[in-house]
Design an enzyme around this catalytic site. Structure first.
Site, PDB file in Angstrom:
ATOM      1  N   GLU A   1       0.828  -1.215   0.000  1.00 26.01           N
ATOM      2  CA  GLU A   1       0.000   0.000   0.000  1.00 26.01           C
ATOM      3  C   GLU A   1       0.861   1.264   0.000  1.00 26.01           C
ATOM      4  O   GLU A   1       0.518   2.260  -0.628  1.00 26.01           O
ATOM      5  CB  GLU A   1      -0.934   0.008   1.220  1.00 26.01           C
TER       6      GLU A   1
ATOM      7  N   ASP B   1       3.877  -4.711  -5.975  1.00 25.51           N
ATOM      8  CA  ASP B   1       4.412  -5.988  -5.492  1.00 25.51           C
ATOM      9  C   ASP B   1       5.942  -5.966  -5.459  1.00 25.51           C
ATOM     10  O   ASP B   1       6.573  -6.357  -4.481  1.00 25.51           O
ATOM     11  CB  ASP B   1       3.976  -7.143  -6.419  1.00 25.51           C
TER      12      ASP B   1
HETATM   13 ZN   LIG Z   1      -2.481  -3.057  -4.811  1.00 26.61          ZN
END
Ligand SMILES: [Zn+2]
Length: 514
Positions: free
Chosen positions: A167, A235
């Site tokens: 996030e 990621d």
């Molecule tokens: Zn995401």
């Protein structure tokens, strides 16, 4: 609402006021044009949560270079203003967790990750939302929300940290701003519409939570074009942050892999899977990358377990004393201690302070300065009106850890209950210099001033609280009251300046709306 009721357990005094405040807030701002609002806000929330499910292969050739941080329509400054406004709305509508212990834990964890991130343009804030649904979300201006249901689902701190770092990257890479620009270029949702939705949302706080859990189905595919790339970027960079911060890179594939497995055949996906779809590819990529990185051994996860079991016991209320007792025979001493801690909370919250004190005693003896334990012990002593013992314990803790919000707020709360309002004022004013937007601290301070008969100061603190809930009119009313109650010319000038500031803020809103 259960989430608000259980906050009352933390401190009746504090939360009665907060409830009253948000109640009157909603009374004052009756929703208008409900349907349209709902539509606008849904679209807006979709954008907030829509770092997501794009297939959109047909548009791939038109994608800009992922490295450009969209600086066009949304300046960093504007992004911060929007983030600030939106945070005020969330305070007034979402079941935020007003728990200093958990707040402190999440902030430490979050900032530890932020320190390892690049391209940070503003200070980050982290907050808990008391929802069972597994979710985490990030929006403008470095605000990151974590559901209590998320920590409940994780099995170790690295798993939790992997979601938070993901996030953080959405914010640091300005994915939301770039997504909005894209949708504009594609003739999608106009920026004005997005801004308008935020502002309208503020006028109609009861729509907030409905929209939070609303679907993103209505949004056009063209507005989600870059999402898959953003997901990959989050990621990839998120894992770098994770490793640099000393967490286990396996946390990411372990958590996401388990989640995908669990909901493979489910028709009702948790919010996080709807907004961060997990393709086989994505999990495989993450696993491959994690396998190339070193895993730390013997991480100290005691605070993680205490936080998680505190969530179980007090906020999700998912565990009974019996469930916790089964954990007392676990192999990991951190889990055993957390289970004992959970039992103490359950006992205290059902009103059995004596049992809670007996349960907590060995933990407190072993770690007399642990804020998790001090917080529960303070409530135990308060319940039995053993004010002097509570004050002595908290004074000692405060001298060693003057910046810990759990200790400061408990100390001030006990001082207030024990009839030492001036002590509470001194503690809270010092604390608010460091963290000016802590609603519990402001609410306690307003109470302390009321007890001392300092009406002007009380009104001023109430104004601060209303402003944090986005209700500028009521904030200004309270400042006018403060002004009338104050005889000092110097103070009146200061209050007038504050009123002007809030009027500016209101105008700022209006300007954004155009
Ligand atoms: Zn995401």
């Amino acid at each position: 609402m259960p989430s608000q009721l259980q906050i009352i357990e933390y401190s009746g005094l504090i939360i009665r006021n907060l409830l009253r405040l948000s109640y009157s807030y909603q009374q004052i701002n009756k929703p208008r044009r409900r349907m349209q609002l709902q539509k606008l806000i849904s679209a807006l929330f979709a954008l907030f949560f829509a770092f997501s499910c794009a297939q959109a292969a047909s548009q791939q050739d038109r994608l800009p270079d992922i490295g450009t941080a969209g600086g066009g329509a949304l300046s960093v400054e504007r992004e911060q203003i929007m983030g600030d406004l939106y945070m005020r709305q969330i305070r007034a509508t979402a079941p935020l967790v007003a728990d200093p212990v958990l707040a402190e834990y999440l902030r430490d964890l979050g900032l530890r990750l932020v320190r390892e991130a690049e391209g940070i343009r503003f200070p980050f804030t982290f907050f808990w939302v008391n929802q069972k649904d597994i979710n985490a979300f990030a929006f403008f201006g470095g605000h990151v929300g974590i559901n209590t249901g998320l920590i409940a689902e994780t099995r170790n701190e690295s798993e939790l940290a992997s979601v938070i770092s993901h996030e953080i990257v959405h914010v640091s890479q300005r994915h939301l701003a770039r997504q909005i620009e894209t949708s504009q270029n594609n003739g999608g949702l106009a920026l004005a519409g997005v801004l308008g939705a935020i502002i309208l949302g503020m006028v109609s706080p009861d729509l907030g939570m409905a929209a939070l859990s609303g679907s993103i189905g209505g949004i056009q595919q063209s507005q989600l074009n870059y999402s898959r790339m953003f997901e990959q970027e989050a990621d990839r960079i998120g894992m770098d942050i994770l490793v640099r911060s000393g967490f286990d890179p396996q946390g990411a594939p372990a958590f996401f892999g388990r989640l995908a497995e669990k909901y493979r055949y489910s028709s009702k996906l948790p919010e996080m899977l709807r907004t961060h779809p997990l393709s086989e590819n994505r999990i495989a990529d993450t696993r491959q990358r994690a396998d190339l990185l070193p895993s730390p051994i013997n991480r100290d996860e005691r605070r993680y377990w205490l936080a998680k079991y505190r969530v179980y016991a007090r906020h999700l209320q998912s565990h009974t004393e019996q469930t916790f007792r089964q954990q007392l025979s676990a192999n990991d001493p951190a889990i055993v201690a957390a289970a004992r801690y959970g039992i103490a909370i359950v006992q205290l919250d059902r009103g059995d302070a004596e049992a809670a004190e007996r349960t907590l005693a060995p933990l407190l003896t072993a770690e007399p300065r642990n804020p998790f334990f001090i917080d529960v012990q303070a409530d135990i002593l308060l319940k039995q009106q053993r004010y002097n013992e509570a004050l002595a314990m908290l004074e000692q803790a405060y001298l060693r850890l003057p910046n810990e919000q759990t200790i400061t707020l408990n100390y001030a709360n006990v001082a207030l209950e024990a009839g030492q309002a001036q002590l509470a004022v001194d503690l809270l004013r010092a604390y608010l210099q460091k963290e000016s937007d802590n609603v519990l601290a402001i609410d306690l301070l307003a109470n302390a001033y009321a007890k001392l008969g300092k009406t002007s100061e009380m009104y001023e603190q109430r104004a601060a609280l209303y402003a944090l809930y986005g209700n500028f009119d009521e904030a200004i009313n309270n400042l006018h009251n403060a002004y009338k109650q104050n005889g000092s010319e110097l103070e009146q000038r200061r209050l007038q300046a504050r009123i002007d500031q809030l009027l500016d803020k209101k105008r700022q809103l209006a300007a954004l709306q155009r």
